[in-house]
Scaffold this motif. Structure first.
Motif, PDB file in Angstrom:
ATOM      1  N   GLY A 116       0.825  -1.206   0.000  1.00 23.15           N
ATOM      2  CA  GLY A 116       0.000   0.000   0.000  1.00 23.15           C
ATOM      3  C   GLY A 116       0.854   1.249   0.000  1.00 23.15           C
ATOM      4  O   GLY A 116       1.834   1.346  -0.716  1.00 23.15           O
ATOM      5  N   GLU A 117       0.483   2.188   0.839  1.00 24.38           N
ATOM      6  CA  GLU A 117       1.190   3.466   0.912  1.00 24.38           C
ATOM      7  C   GLU A 117       2.290   3.460   1.966  1.00 24.38           C
ATOM      8  O   GLU A 117       2.892   4.497   2.229  1.00 24.38           O
ATOM      9  N   LYS A 118       2.557   2.315   2.576  1.00 19.45           N
ATOM     10  CA  LYS A 118       3.527   2.271   3.670  1.00 19.45           C
ATOM     11  C   LYS A 118       4.907   2.761   3.263  1.00 19.45           C
ATOM     12  O   LYS A 118       5.528   3.528   3.993  1.00 19.45           O
ATOM     13  N   VAL A 119       5.409   2.322   2.128  1.00 19.76           N
ATOM     14  CA  VAL A 119       6.766   2.701   1.730  1.00 19.76           C
ATOM     15  C   VAL A 119       6.838   4.185   1.363  1.00 19.76           C
ATOM     16  O   VAL A 119       7.699   4.896   1.895  1.00 19.76           O
ATOM     17  N   PRO A 120       5.965   4.710   0.502  1.00 21.66           N
ATOM     18  CA  PRO A 120       6.047   6.146   0.207  1.00 21.66           C
ATOM     19  C   PRO A 120       5.878   7.026   1.444  1.00 21.66           C
ATOM     20  O   PRO A 120       6.575   8.030   1.592  1.00 21.66           O
ATOM     21  N   GLU A 121       4.993   6.642   2.358  1.00 24.96           N
ATOM     22  CA  GLU A 121       4.815   7.420   3.591  1.00 24.96           C
ATOM     23  C   GLU A 121       6.087   7.391   4.429  1.00 24.96           C
ATOM     24  O   GLU A 121       6.493   8.404   4.994  1.00 24.96           O
ATOM     25  N   LEU A 122       6.707   6.224   4.506  1.00 24.86           N
ATOM     26  CA  LEU A 122       7.940   6.103   5.276  1.00 24.86           C
ATOM     27  C   LEU A 122       9.059   6.923   4.642  1.00 24.86           C
ATOM     28  O   LEU A 122       9.819   7.591   5.350  1.00 24.86           O
ATOM     29  N   ILE A 123       9.153   6.902   3.334  1.00 30.26           N
ATOM     30  CA  ILE A 123      10.189   7.686   2.636  1.00 30.26           C
ATOM     31  C   ILE A 123      10.016   9.168   2.949  1.00 30.26           C
ATOM     32  O   ILE A 123      10.995   9.883   3.184  1.00 30.26           O
ATOM     33  N   LYS A 124       8.787   9.633   2.990  1.00 27.12           N
ATOM     34  CA  LYS A 124       8.536  11.040   3.338  1.00 27.12           C
ATOM     35  C   LYS A 124       9.080  11.349   4.737  1.00 27.12           C
ATOM     36  O   LYS A 124       9.692  12.393   4.953  1.00 27.12           O
ATOM     37  N   GLU A 125       8.836  10.461   5.687  1.00 29.27           N
ATOM     38  CA  GLU A 125       9.336  10.658   7.040  1.00 29.27           C
ATOM     39  C   GLU A 125      10.859  10.667   7.067  1.00 29.27           C
ATOM     40  O   GLU A 125      11.469  11.502   7.736  1.00 29.27           O
ATOM     41  N   ILE A 126      11.457   9.733   6.350  1.00 31.90           N
ATOM     42  CA  ILE A 126      12.923   9.670   6.304  1.00 31.90           C
ATOM     43  C   ILE A 126      13.485  10.967   5.734  1.00 31.90           C
ATOM     44  O   ILE A 126      14.459  11.528   6.254  1.00 31.90           O
ATOM     45  N   GLU A 127      12.872  11.476   4.675  1.00 32.47           N
ATOM     46  CA  GLU A 127      13.335  12.711   4.057  1.00 32.47           C
ATOM     47  C   GLU A 127      13.291  13.867   5.039  1.00 32.47           C
ATOM     48  O   GLU A 127      14.168  14.743   5.016  1.00 32.47           O
ATOM     49  N   LYS A 128      12.302  13.908   5.898  1.00 31.51           N
ATOM     50  CA  LYS A 128      12.185  14.991   6.887  1.00 31.51           C
ATOM     51  C   LYS A 128      13.238  14.872   7.985  1.00 31.51           C
ATOM     52  O   LYS A 128      13.694  15.874   8.520  1.00 31.51           O
ATOM     53  N   GLU A 129      13.606  13.642   8.332  1.00 31.27           N
ATOM     54  CA  GLU A 129      14.415  13.414   9.520  1.00 31.27           C
ATOM     55  C   GLU A 129      15.913  13.259   9.267  1.00 31.27           C
ATOM     56  O   GLU A 129      16.720  13.655  10.101  1.00 31.27           O
ATOM     57  N   VAL A 130      16.275  12.637   8.164  1.00 33.58           N
ATOM     58  CA  VAL A 130      17.683  12.301   7.926  1.00 33.58           C
ATOM     59  C   VAL A 130      18.431  13.513   7.396  1.00 33.58           C
ATOM     60  O   VAL A 130      17.987  14.177   6.469  1.00 33.58           O
ATOM     61  N   ARG A 131      19.581  13.758   8.004  1.00 35.88           N
ATOM     62  CA  ARG A 131      20.404  14.899   7.574  1.00 35.88           C
ATOM     63  C   ARG A 131      21.468  14.455   6.597  1.00 35.88           C
ATOM     64  O   ARG A 131      21.813  13.360   6.429  1.00 35.88           O
TER      65      ARG A 131
END
Length: 108
Positions: free
Chosen positions: A93-108
């Motif tokens: 489902g949308e689990k991977v795209p949603e997770l990628i969005k979170e990673i993009e916000k958090e990872v420096r």
């Protein structure tokens, strides 16, 4: 629509598009996640386990719960691949795209 997979090459963009269309199998999803991790944190991993990916994300500033979600997704992917279901459709489902969005916000 594929902006959460920014910075990835053409083949990976194709896999991301296939994922969105529900045409990606578990083996391809494994490659997509590995390639994203390599690009995002500037690594050259041939493969990455869920535990390794979670540790890498945490070391680059991701929250523990975000890293744990990636670990769980990769565990599901690994289970499918190693039980002979690698060629079956990856239904996340949308689990991977949603997770990628979170990673993009958090990872420096």
């Amino acid at each position: 629509v594929l902006t959460q997979f920014k910075g990835i090459g053409h083949d990976r963009k194709q896999r991301a598009k296939q994922y969105r269309q529900g045409r990606l199998n578990w083996s391809q999803l494994s490659l997509l996640i590995r390639d994203y991790m390599n690009d995002r944190v500037d690594l050259f991993l041939g493969s990455v386990t869920g535990d390794e990916a979670a540790k890498i994300l945490r070391s680059h500033g991701a929250r523990t719960d975000t890293a744990e979600r990636l670990r769980e997704i990769l565990k599901k992917v690994e289970d499918a691949v190693f039980t002979g279901k690698g060629d079956e459709s990856a239904e996340m489902g949308e689990k991977v795209p949603e997770l990628i969005k979170e990673i993009e916000k958090e990872v420096r």
